[in-house]
Design a protein around this motif. Structure first.
Motif, PDB file in Angstrom:
ATOM      1  N   ALA A 192       9.353  19.698  -1.963  1.00  0.00           N
ATOM      2  CA  ALA A 192       9.175  19.327  -0.550  1.00  0.00           C
ATOM      3  C   ALA A 192       7.908  19.945   0.007  1.00  0.00           C
ATOM      4  CB  ALA A 192      10.378  19.769   0.279  1.00  0.00           C
ATOM      5  N   GLU A 193       7.219  19.170   0.821  1.00  0.00           N
ATOM      6  CA  GLU A 193       6.104  19.632   1.642  1.00  0.00           C
ATOM      7  C   GLU A 193       6.330  19.055   3.034  1.00  0.00           C
ATOM      8  OE1 GLU A 193       2.386  18.654  -0.233  1.00  0.00           O
ATOM      9  OE2 GLU A 193       2.873  19.739  -2.078  1.00  0.00           O
ATOM     10  N   PRO A 194       7.265  19.672   3.786  1.00  0.00           N
ATOM     11  CA  PRO A 194       7.683  19.059   5.050  1.00  0.00           C
ATOM     12  C   PRO A 194       6.569  18.914   6.079  1.00  0.00           C
ATOM     13  CG  PRO A 194       8.582  21.283   4.792  1.00  0.00           C
ATOM     14  CD  PRO A 194       8.000  20.895   3.476  1.00  0.00           C
ATOM     15  N   GLU A 195       5.588  19.814   6.040  1.00  0.00           N
ATOM     16  CA  GLU A 195       4.515  19.712   7.023  1.00  0.00           C
ATOM     17  C   GLU A 195       3.711  18.426   6.858  1.00  0.00           C
ATOM     18  OE1 GLU A 195       3.092  21.529   3.313  1.00  0.00           O
ATOM     19  OE2 GLU A 195       4.799  21.945   4.637  1.00  0.00           O
ATOM     20  N   ALA A 196       3.728  17.850   5.656  1.00  0.00           N
ATOM     21  CA  ALA A 196       3.046  16.587   5.404  1.00  0.00           C
ATOM     22  C   ALA A 196       4.016  15.417   5.328  1.00  0.00           C
ATOM     23  CB  ALA A 196       2.242  16.670   4.106  1.00  0.00           C
ATOM     24  N   SER A 230       0.835  -1.193   0.000  1.00  0.00           N
ATOM     25  CA  SER A 230       0.000   0.000   0.000  1.00  0.00           C
ATOM     26  C   SER A 230       0.873   1.248   0.000  1.00  0.00           C
ATOM     27  CB  SER A 230      -0.910   0.005   1.230  1.00  0.00           C
ATOM     28  OG  SER A 230      -0.144   0.042   2.421  1.00  0.00           O
ATOM     29  N   LEU A 231       0.401   2.272  -0.670  1.00  0.00           N
ATOM     30  CA  LEU A 231       1.105   3.539  -0.738  1.00  0.00           C
ATOM     31  C   LEU A 231       0.505   4.503   0.267  1.00  0.00           C
ATOM     32  CD1 LEU A 231       1.421   3.971  -4.616  1.00  0.00           C
ATOM     33  CD2 LEU A 231       3.058   2.935  -3.024  1.00  0.00           C
ATOM     34  N   PRO A 232       1.323   5.364   0.868  1.00  0.00           N
ATOM     35  CA  PRO A 232       0.805   6.306   1.857  1.00  0.00           C
ATOM     36  C   PRO A 232      -0.231   7.247   1.255  1.00  0.00           C
ATOM     37  CG  PRO A 232       3.204   6.223   1.917  1.00  0.00           C
ATOM     38  CD  PRO A 232       2.775   5.475   0.696  1.00  0.00           C
ATOM     39  N   GLU A 233      -1.191   7.617   2.068  1.00  0.00           N
ATOM     40  CA  GLU A 233      -2.216   8.556   1.628  1.00  0.00           C
ATOM     41  C   GLU A 233      -1.564   9.889   1.256  1.00  0.00           C
ATOM     42  OE1 GLU A 233      -6.301  10.682   3.341  1.00  0.00           O
ATOM     43  OE2 GLU A 233      -5.256   9.109   4.494  1.00  0.00           O
ATOM     44  N   GLY A 234      -1.954  10.422   0.141  1.00  0.00           N
ATOM     45  CA  GLY A 234      -1.441  11.711  -0.295  1.00  0.00           C
ATOM     46  C   GLY A 234      -0.244  11.619  -1.218  1.00  0.00           C
ATOM     47  N   LEU A 235       0.287  10.410  -1.426  1.00  0.00           N
ATOM     48  CA  LEU A 235       1.488  10.275  -2.257  1.00  0.00           C
ATOM     49  C   LEU A 235       1.224  10.711  -3.694  1.00  0.00           C
ATOM     50  CD1 LEU A 235       4.021   7.350  -2.307  1.00  0.00           C
ATOM     51  CD2 LEU A 235       3.044   8.177  -4.438  1.00  0.00           C
ATOM     52  N   ALA A 236       0.160  10.200  -4.291  1.00  0.00           N
ATOM     53  CA  ALA A 236      -0.105  10.516  -5.694  1.00  0.00           C
ATOM     54  C   ALA A 236      -0.301  12.011  -5.897  1.00  0.00           C
ATOM     55  CB  ALA A 236      -1.332   9.738  -6.173  1.00  0.00           C
ATOM     56  N   GLU A 237      -0.964  12.654  -4.956  1.00  0.00           N
ATOM     57  CA  GLU A 237      -1.226  14.082  -5.083  1.00  0.00           C
ATOM     58  C   GLU A 237       0.066  14.890  -4.993  1.00  0.00           C
ATOM     59  OE1 GLU A 237      -4.905  12.009  -3.815  1.00  0.00           O
ATOM     60  OE2 GLU A 237      -2.806  11.976  -3.165  1.00  0.00           O
ATOM     61  N   PHE A 238       0.956  14.528  -4.054  1.00  0.00           N
ATOM     62  CA  PHE A 238       2.219  15.250  -3.929  1.00  0.00           C
ATOM     63  C   PHE A 238       3.071  15.053  -5.179  1.00  0.00           C
ATOM     64  CE2 PHE A 238       6.791  14.941  -2.969  1.00  0.00           C
ATOM     65  CZ  PHE A 238       7.035  16.278  -2.659  1.00  0.00           C
ATOM     66  N   VAL A 239       3.154  13.830  -5.648  1.00  0.00           N
ATOM     67  CA  VAL A 239       3.960  13.544  -6.829  1.00  0.00           C
ATOM     68  C   VAL A 239       3.444  14.340  -8.030  1.00  0.00           C
ATOM     69  CG1 VAL A 239       4.527  11.728  -8.483  1.00  0.00           C
ATOM     70  CG2 VAL A 239       4.767  11.293  -6.047  1.00  0.00           C
ATOM     71  N   ALA A 240       2.129  14.447  -8.141  1.00  0.00           N
ATOM     72  CA  ALA A 240       1.565  15.219  -9.244  1.00  0.00           C
ATOM     73  C   ALA A 240       1.922  16.696  -9.124  1.00  0.00           C
ATOM     74  CB  ALA A 240       0.048  15.034  -9.273  1.00  0.00           C
TER      75      ALA A 240
END
Length: 328
Positions: free
Chosen positions: A79-83, A3-13
């Motif tokens: 980078a989105e360090p807060e997430a 399983s991939l962490p929640e939010g991964l696809a959105e950050f990568v995009a």
């Protein structure tokens, strides 16, 4: 299926890599997870260091400082360090530890390059990081009495342990000013050979806990490696090599090297025990005998007299003879 962490696809995009293939990579002893992004002939590394267990902000801070000083930390792509998200340059697969497993005849050349990279780091002014002070040294050394000793069923003199360390660390602290940047986990599993050969530039990873401290500390981390056997003759040769590239390393330096070796190895024995007992990661227990053997060599140095006396009084001979191993 992993399983991939929640939010991964959105950050990568958002980072411009939404069309990349995502490959999960093996993890380490932390809560961090790593992924390789592949897109045509390009690749990037994705780190997920989610709060509250992790905080990627220190990694970003140290990476920017290292790269500004001419060292080779991975370039930060997004980078989105807060997430907990960080996308970096991909250093490839040539980790020094694995590369040496396949090319054992190149060991000395690889270690010479790693020592030279450390000497280059030490020629820089100390970074804008917190000091490696007595409180930190003591907190780390105490991991042995907090975790390994109880796990072995031992009741020990914890106050005497602290007092002994205060005595042997006093000269180290006096000699480590103004200090150098200490990466704190500089060893063959955290060095990437960027050119795929022994003398290649050293790509640095896992440096987020950097402090300002003594130049001997990262040498100990490299040459008394918890995860890989380093022959004592090679260790001695690399201390001479460091002295050639970074200035004198006389008796005081060697005393501090032994003291910090003992401190670090005591810490690691405690950490590996904690990884088993608290975190359910028993594979680290098999590394304790290697670490303990190095600890015993360090304790033989006269600079460690008071700590060695504590070990003599508090740790049974049979456990020391077994290099701190747990009974099967």
């Amino acid at each position: 299926m992993i399983s991939l962490p929640e939010g991964l696809a959105e950050f990568v995009a958002r980072a411009g890599w939404g069309d990349a293939t995502i490959e999960p990579l093996p993890g380490d002893a932390s809560f961090r997870r790593y992924f390789r992004l592949l897109r045509g002939g390009d690749s990037a590394m994705l780190m997920h260091a989610p709060p509250p267990h992790e905080d990627p902000a220190p990694f970003l801070h140290v990476a920017h400082w290292l790269n500004a000083g001419g060292m080779r930390a991975p370039a930060i792509l997004a980078a989105e360090p807060e997430a907990g998200w960080v996308l970096t340059e991909d250093f490839g697969n040539d980790r020094m530890r694995d590369w040496l497993d396949a090319h054992p005849g190149e060991e000395r050349t690889a270690y010479e390059a790693a020592v030279e990279a450390l000497a280059a780091l030490h020629r820089l002014p100390p970074g804008p990081f917190a000091p490696y002070d007595l409180a930190v040294y003591q907190r780390e050394a105490a991991l042995l009495t907090e975790w390994w000793c109880p796990a072995q069923g031992l009741t020990v003199d914890a106050e005497g342990y602290t007092a002994a360390w205060a005595e042997v660390l006093a000269p180290v602290l006096a000699r480590q000013n103004p200090g150098v940047t200490v990466l704190r986990d500089y060893h063959a599993e955290n060095i990437m050979l960027l050119g795929g050969k022994a003398g290649a530039p050293q790509g640095l990873i896992d440096f987020q806990d950097a402090l300002v401290g003594h130049p001997a500390y990262d040498l100990v981390s490299l040459l008394q490696d918890a995860r890989r056997d380093v022959d004592v003759a090679l260790e001695t040769a690399m201390l001479v090599h460091y002295a050639h590239h970074a200035g004198g390393a006389g008796e005081d330096f060697l005393a501090d090297y032994a003291t910090l070796g003992a401190q670090r190895n005591a810490k690691i024995v405690g950490i590996f025990t904690r990884l088993d007992r608290r975190d359910g990661k028993p594979r680290y227990l098999a590394m304790i005998p290697r670490v303990w053997a190095a600890l015993e060599r360090d304790l033989a140095h006269p600079a460690l007299a008071s700590v060695a006396e504590w070990f003599d009084a508090n740790i049974p001979a049979d456990l020391r003879a077994a290099n701190g191993a747990f009974a099967a």
